[in-house]
Structures are given as C-alpha cells and as structure tokens.
Design a protein around this motif. Sequence first.
Motif, mmCIF file in Angstrom:
data_model
loop_
_atom_site.group_PDB
_atom_site.id
_atom_site.type_symbol
_atom_site.label_atom_id
_atom_site.label_comp_id
_atom_site.label_asym_id
_atom_site.label_seq_id
_atom_site.Cartn_x
_atom_site.Cartn_y
_atom_site.Cartn_z
ATOM 1 N N UNK A 49 0.831 -1.209 0.000
ATOM 2 C CA UNK A 49 0.000 0.000 0.000
ATOM 3 C C UNK A 49 0.866 1.260 0.000
ATOM 4 N N UNK A 50 1.909 1.271 0.816
ATOM 5 C CA UNK A 50 2.773 2.449 0.884
ATOM 6 C C UNK A 50 3.624 2.595 -0.372
ATOM 7 N N UNK A 51 4.094 1.489 -0.914
ATOM 8 C CA UNK A 51 4.866 1.551 -2.157
ATOM 9 C C UNK A 51 4.006 2.094 -3.290
ATOM 10 N N UNK A 52 2.782 1.622 -3.395
ATOM 11 C CA UNK A 52 1.910 2.080 -4.475
ATOM 12 C C UNK A 52 1.507 3.539 -4.305
ATOM 13 N N UNK A 61 2.398 -5.418 -8.749
ATOM 14 C CA UNK A 61 1.523 -6.331 -8.021
ATOM 15 C C UNK A 61 2.353 -6.936 -6.897
ATOM 16 N N UNK A 62 1.687 -7.541 -5.920
ATOM 17 C CA UNK A 62 2.447 -8.232 -4.876
ATOM 18 C C UNK A 62 1.898 -9.633 -4.685
ATOM 19 N N UNK A 63 2.786 -10.540 -4.305
ATOM 20 C CA UNK A 63 2.429 -11.942 -4.120
ATOM 21 C C UNK A 63 3.087 -12.453 -2.845
ATOM 22 N N UNK A 91 3.860 -7.200 -13.252
ATOM 23 C CA UNK A 91 3.096 -8.419 -13.574
ATOM 24 C C UNK A 91 3.607 -9.063 -14.862
ATOM 25 N N UNK A 92 4.226 -10.213 -14.716
ATOM 26 C CA UNK A 92 4.785 -10.953 -15.848
ATOM 27 C C UNK A 92 4.468 -12.435 -15.663
#
Length: 224
Positions: A49-52, A61-63, A91-92
């Motif tokens: 959230x802070x990075x975005x 995206x994060x996983x 996203x790849x």
Amino acid sequence: MFNGFTQETIDFMWELRMNNNKVWFEENKERFKRCFEVPLKALAGDVFEKVMAEFGERGFVHKVSRIYRDARRVRDGEPYKTSMWFVIEKPVDDWSFVPVFWFDIYPDGWSYGLGYYHAKPVTMAKLRARIERDPEGFERFVAPIAGQGEFVLGGEEYKRVKQAPSERVQGWFNRKNFSLSCHNEGHGDVVFSAGLVDRIVAGYRFLMPFYDYFITLDDDPEPR
C-alpha cells in the motif's frame, strides 16, 4: 494491519524445520495461520500500500508465498517451506527473469532487497554492454551503494572472470545475476514491531532507481 511478528512465529519456523511432515503440520495448521501466515500477509499488504502510494504508476503487483512446496520438487521428503516471503514486481508470466523487490523471513533471520532470481544470460550481457558504452556514467549511477550500509551487492559470479572497463564496476560486470540485499542474522526488535513496514518501504525507496534502470535492460538490442 501489521503489528509485528511474535516469538511464536520464530518458534513455529524452528519446530517446522525439525518436524517437516504432514502429520505435524496438520496438527499445527491453525497455529501456522495465526502466527505466521496472517502477519506475513498483513506486512505484505501494508508495504505494498505504501509503495503504491509513491510509485503506483509502475503498475506493481504483490504476491505472498505459500507454505506448501511444489510437489514436483519435494525430493527430500519435506513438503513444507520453513521460510516464507513476499515479492513486489511487474506483472509478468515468469517473475524469475525480471528484477523484483522481496522480503523473506526464516528461522534464523530475515532479508529483503531487490534482484533477480535467475536473470537471463542475455539480460546480463545487455548490462555489460551498457557498462562498456559508458563506464563512468555507470560508476556515478551505482555510487550511492557505497555510501550506505543497508544493502550489499551479491549474486553468482563467473568463474572465468569477465574484465570490466574499470575496477569500480568489476563487481557488477562479472555477475551471472545480481541482488542488492540486506541479510540479518537473528530477528531483532524491528521484526516484532510495526516499524518493520517503514524499514522495508524506506529500503525499497532507495532501491527504486535501480529497479527503474534494470527493468529496461530487456528493451536493449542484443549485444553482438
């Protein structure tokens, strides 16, 4: 909201390392969710959230990793991972070939940083070509690494040394892949506090120019 891992988190990882089997895990599955999975997902969500908020235009995206090992890779009879991590990435289809931000926690420590899991040889050849075109410019670009104490350059090097245009960039030039990572033996107070979120975000902020540089390597023409 992430409020810190607990000593139970660390104890669980050690116990899983010593009892890596389905019977033990099923008996402790609710404990795993409570003390490990839930706080890790909270940490990943708060950091993302802070990075975005600062870098949302990059479309990250994060996983979060799963505790279960890929059944095809369980060769030692241990079906569960004793460490878990999250990544923030473009996203790849296959994240192992692009630079990613990561955080990893394991029984005897934790780490975070930026790097490739398995850079393509052509990607690193393109990096060497950039360095050869402008070695002084690359020296200036990576100079901030020498001025801080959080992240260290790492990654597998070629046994037959590839000679760089200057000694200052030799450590970059001779890599098969690379990471800028902070490895911590033990866990320390920050892991048990909400302050871990800001520590990681500050690190990613410092590393963002390097991400922006390396993510464009694949667009370069192949070196002759």
